[in-house]
Design an enzyme around this catalytic site. Structure first.
Site, short mmCIF file in Angstrom:
data_model
loop_
_atom_site.label_atom_id
_atom_site.label_comp_id
_atom_site.label_asym_id
_atom_site.label_seq_id
_atom_site.Cartn_x
_atom_site.Cartn_y
_atom_site.Cartn_z
N ARG A 184 0.79 -1.20 0.05
CA ARG A 184 0.09 0.01 0.07
C ARG A 184 0.74 1.46 -0.07
NH1 ARG A 184 -5.24 0.78 3.90
NH2 ARG A 184 -5.24 2.92 2.89
N LYS A 185 2.17 1.15 0.10
CA LYS A 185 3.05 2.38 0.02
C LYS A 185 3.59 2.70 -1.36
CE LYS A 185 1.98 1.49 4.26
NZ LYS A 185 2.74 1.62 5.43
N SER A 186 4.44 3.94 -1.41
CA SER A 186 4.89 4.47 -2.43
C SER A 186 5.46 3.49 -3.54
CB SER A 186 6.08 5.50 -2.31
OG SER A 186 5.44 6.59 -1.53
#
Ligand code: PLP
Length: 370
Positions: A184-186
């Protein structure tokens, strides 16, 4: 089980380039920490602007290792924002130290410096500002407070790879910065994390403790500390290398989707849009709106789910969770803004695969649910 949503909250973006990178690692025979880890570390250090970067198995282990390397231990207090993923505070507890939970400002969801001042004691040794959902916390007053009270700053930048504050990357402001490569991150490696630092002494401790406390000497190790194995596999680092090459494109796509939301939500009563402070760039790890107090957020989530749209709460108020409530004698609402954000925040679908009609559909469904 529910049917799969039509519009997902999040979808990792991968293509053949990750597979090509993995194939290289498998062919090389070096599957533990190796050249791909070194390459990923160099890419992140260059982006963030620190002299060192250390890959770890997650942001959680990055945060833990940073605390250990900084010498945080029993009797110490560490100031942590109350509105965050529990990992930020769990690692403090694991060190035998006390997480002092600080309320947030509702406009940014970031740690309130006024509330920090209310909770700081002579036992405080460190502060762990979180950049909520990829919006840089207002670092100037936090750094000033840290200096006043002689606190080490360890940034929980899990959501904020690529976020900037007055021209500087998050993860470069404190003694150490910690990033997550959760899907869910960059960028993602499946599971993974990174510590950034420009402190040479801290870097030496991290290098030692990340790998069993061993120093290589000839063909063997000399063990100088009771260390961990928090090393990232080269198989996963290879995925990260391919992902890092696409970071700019990923962030541009996320900011484009956020811009569509900003426009579509204009004038929607009952849902406050996220703000961006002047001089800051947001990664939009999540696009989180704050619903009016009279609205039942969980009913909104259920209504959207029935419409095939996946949403979720923003994040957690730690003082409302049984562990922290019991361990530190806290009651629901003792950190009122965090409590309000925990019960009233809503993360809308946001990922690089979305098109503008998806956003319009989410907003239409949200408007109907409100
Ligand atoms: C995701 C997240 C973490 C945990 O990251 P992992 O890589 O899953 O360990 C910690 N803090 C914050 C603020 C996060 O959003």
């Amino acid at each position: 089980m529910d049917a799969e949503p039509r519009i997902w909250l999040t979808r990792p973006q991968t293509d053949e380039s990750e597979i090509d990178e993995i194939r290289e690692v498998l062919a090389s025979g070096t599957l533990t920490q190796g050249p791909k880890v070194a390459a990923l570390e160099a890419m992140v250090a260059e982006l963030v602007g620190t002299t060192h970067a250390f890959a770890t198995t997650s942001a959680t282990t990055a945060l833990h290792l940073s605390l250990v390397a900084a010498g945080i231990g029993p009797g110490d207090e560490v100031l942590v924002p109350d509105f965050t993923f529990p990992a930020t505070a769990n690692v403090v507890v694991q060190q035998g130290a006390v997480p002092v939970l600080v309320d947030i400002d509702l406009d940014t969801f970031a740690m309130s410096v006024d509330d920090l001042e209310r909770h700081v004691t002579p036992r405080a040794r460190a502060v762990m500002p979180v950049h909520p959902f990829g919006l840089p916390a207002d670092m100037q007053p936090i750094l000033a407070a840290a200096e006043r009270h002689n606190l080490a700053v360890i940034e929980d930048a899990a959501c904020a790879l690529g976020a900037t504050y007055h021209g500087r990357q998050t993860g470069s402001f404190g003694l150490a910065g910690c990033f997550s490569f959760h899907p869910r991150k960059s960028i993602t490696t499946g599971e993974g994390g990174m510590i950034t630092t420009s402190d040479d002494a801290l870097a030496e401790r991290i290098r030692l403790l990340r790998s069993h406390g061993g120093v290589r000497e000839g063909g063997r190790f000399r063990f100088e500390a009771a260390g961990f194995n928090y090393r990232l596999s080269d198989i996963l680092a290879a995925v990260g290398v391919a992902q890092m090459r696409k970071l700019d494109a990923f962030l541009a796509a996320r900011r484009r989707v956020a811009g569509w939301y900003d426009r579509a939500l204009e004038g929607v009563a009952g849902a406050r849009r996220p703000i961006v402070l002047d001089g800051s760039a947001h990664t939009y790890q999540s696009y989180v709106v704050l619903l009016d107090e009279s609205i039942d957020r969980d009913a909104v989530i259920a209504a959207l789910r029935a419409d095939g749209i996946e949403t979720t709460l923003g994040t957690y108020a730690l003082h409302d969770q049984p562990f922290f409530a019991n361990a530190y004698g806290l009651r629901p609402g003792d950190r009122p803004n965090s409590h309000r954000a925990f019960t009233g925040s809503l993360a809308l679908p946001l990922h690089g695969g979305m098109v503008e009609p998806d956003v319009d559909e989410v907003v239409a469904a949200l408007r109907a649910a409100l």
